[in-house]
Design a protein around this motif. Structure first.
Motif, PDB file in Angstrom:
ATOM      1  N   PHE A 187      -5.182  13.169  16.036  1.00 17.89           N
ATOM      2  CA  PHE A 187      -6.019  13.397  14.865  1.00 17.89           C
ATOM      3  C   PHE A 187      -5.243  13.121  13.578  1.00 17.89           C
ATOM      4  O   PHE A 187      -5.817  12.674  12.583  1.00 17.89           O
ATOM      5  N   GLY A 188      -3.943  13.404  13.604  1.00 16.59           N
ATOM      6  CA  GLY A 188      -3.118  13.118  12.432  1.00 16.59           C
ATOM      7  C   GLY A 188      -3.045  11.626  12.148  1.00 16.59           C
ATOM      8  O   GLY A 188      -3.124  11.195  10.989  1.00 16.59           O
ATOM      9  N   ALA A 189      -2.921  10.809  13.198  1.00 15.92           N
ATOM     10  CA  ALA A 189      -2.904   9.349  13.015  1.00 15.92           C
ATOM     11  C   ALA A 189      -4.235   8.879  12.430  1.00 15.92           C
ATOM     12  O   ALA A 189      -4.265   8.060  11.498  1.00 15.92           O
ATOM     13  N   GLY A 190      -5.342   9.387  12.969  1.00 17.61           N
ATOM     14  CA  GLY A 190      -6.654   9.024  12.430  1.00 17.61           C
ATOM     15  C   GLY A 190      -6.806   9.450  10.981  1.00 17.61           C
ATOM     16  O   GLY A 190      -7.317   8.707  10.143  1.00 17.61           O
ATOM     17  N   TRP A 191      -6.326  10.648  10.662  1.00 16.82           N
ATOM     18  CA  TRP A 191      -6.413  11.171   9.299  1.00 16.82           C
ATOM     19  C   TRP A 191      -5.647  10.259   8.333  1.00 16.82           C
ATOM     20  O   TRP A 191      -6.137   9.965   7.231  1.00 16.82           O
ATOM     21  N   LEU A 192      -4.485   9.812   8.738  1.00 25.57           N
ATOM     22  CA  LEU A 192      -3.695   8.916   7.872  1.00 25.57           C
ATOM     23  C   LEU A 192      -4.418   7.598   7.622  1.00 25.57           C
ATOM     24  O   LEU A 192      -4.374   7.063   6.504  1.00 25.57           O
ATOM     25  N   ILE A 193      -5.081   7.076   8.624  1.00 22.04           N
ATOM     26  CA  ILE A 193      -5.842   5.824   8.436  1.00 22.04           C
ATOM     27  C   ILE A 193      -7.006   6.054   7.475  1.00 22.04           C
ATOM     28  O   ILE A 193      -7.287   5.214   6.609  1.00 22.04           O
ATOM     29  N   TRP A 194      -7.691   7.190   7.609  1.00 28.01           N
ATOM     30  CA  TRP A 194      -8.759   7.511   6.649  1.00 28.01           C
ATOM     31  C   TRP A 194      -8.188   7.592   5.235  1.00 28.01           C
ATOM     32  O   TRP A 194      -8.807   7.124   4.278  1.00 28.01           O
ATOM     33  N   LEU A 195      -7.016   8.177   5.093  1.00 25.12           N
ATOM     34  CA  LEU A 195      -6.379   8.290   3.777  1.00 25.12           C
ATOM     35  C   LEU A 195      -6.062   6.911   3.212  1.00 25.12           C
ATOM     36  O   LEU A 195      -6.356   6.633   2.042  1.00 25.12           O
ATOM     37  N   VAL A 196      -5.516   6.040   4.031  1.00 26.72           N
ATOM     38  CA  VAL A 196      -5.198   4.675   3.589  1.00 26.72           C
ATOM     39  C   VAL A 196      -6.464   3.939   3.172  1.00 26.72           C
ATOM     40  O   VAL A 196      -6.452   3.130   2.236  1.00 26.72           O
ATOM     41  N   SER A 197      -7.589   4.234   3.833  1.00 25.52           N
ATOM     42  CA  SER A 197      -8.842   3.542   3.509  1.00 25.52           C
ATOM     43  C   SER A 197      -9.266   3.741   2.061  1.00 25.52           C
ATOM     44  O   SER A 197      -9.977   2.906   1.499  1.00 25.52           O
ATOM     45  N   LEU A 198      -8.828   4.838   1.447  1.00 23.67           N
ATOM     46  CA  LEU A 198      -9.190   5.087   0.049  1.00 23.67           C
ATOM     47  C   LEU A 198      -8.549   4.067  -0.894  1.00 23.67           C
ATOM     48  O   LEU A 198      -9.030   3.870  -2.002  1.00 23.67           O
ATOM     49  N   THR A 199      -7.474   3.440  -0.449  1.00 26.80           N
ATOM     50  CA  THR A 199      -6.761   2.479  -1.307  1.00 26.80           C
ATOM     51  C   THR A 199      -7.160   1.041  -1.024  1.00 26.80           C
ATOM     52  O   THR A 199      -6.643   0.142  -1.669  1.00 26.80           O
ATOM     53  N   THR A 200      -8.040   0.826  -0.062  1.00 24.90           N
ATOM     54  CA  THR A 200      -8.406  -0.530   0.319  1.00 24.90           C
ATOM     55  C   THR A 200      -9.704  -0.959  -0.359  1.00 24.90           C
ATOM     56  O   THR A 200     -10.488  -0.116  -0.809  1.00 24.90           O
TER      57      THR A 200
END
Length: 193
Positions: A145-158
């Protein structure tokens, strides 16, 4: 009352009951799901793109809700810090509900998802030291879930058009986590009642 290895609140028959706060969180997610369905509008034959978007949003919102439900079923501290974190999750669920209409342009849905799932990660961190079984279960969830959460976080910058691609990747990782960790998770099963 401190965090302890949990025995969920139960009635005389041994069945666990949801708290009022948990039920309120459920209602917020029901509104989010209603907003997802409303995206289809009144057209008798919505476009395949609209249907796929609704299915994807349904999965995201349902998964965010299920994460909290599974945590509350397996771990049940019901102390002040837990209640405070659930209140924060309510804010995230509300943001998700408001953001459904404007996906992927608006950041409300991903920010709400990050809040809800971030609270879940914090809850797992709190439960981690309670027992060796809790450490095993929380390790599986914190990694996936932490890996998924980090990808969601990165999506805010894309760029807006790339966000759904990252969300799909994150959801695949998160949805696969229980299957990948099933050997460890089955050692401490969730009460299915």
């Amino acid at each position: 009352m401190g965090l302890r290895e949990l025995v969920p609140r139960a009635d005389e028959a041994g069945h666990r009951h949801a708290t009022w706060l948990e039920l309120f969180l459920d209602i917020i997610f029901v509104y989010a799901l209603a907003a997802v369905v409303a995206r289809l509008g009144n057209e008798p034959s919505p476009s395949p793109t609209a249907v796929l978007a609704v299915i994807g949003l349904f999965v995201v919102i349902q998964w965010a809700w299920l994460g909290q439900v599974y945590y509350d079923t397996r771990f049940d501290p019901d102390d002040a810090p837990h209640r405070l974190l659930v209140l924060v999750a309510l804010i995230g669920a509300g943001a998700m509900t408001l953001g459904v209409d404007e996906v992927p342009e608006s950041v409300l849905l991903p920010v709400g998802y990050l809040i809800v799932r971030g609270v879940l990660l914090l809850l797992y961190l709190r439960a981690r030291p309670t027992s060796p079984m809790a450490r095993m279960v929380t390790t599986v969830y914190l990694i996936g879930f932490g890996a998924g959460w980090l990808i969601w976080l990165v999506s805010l910058t894309t760029p807006t058009e790339l966000r759904p691609v990252l969300w799909i990747v994150a959801m695949v990782i998160e949805l696969a986590t229980p299957w990948v960790g099933v050997r460890w998770l089955n050692r401490w099963p969730v009460d299915n009642r």
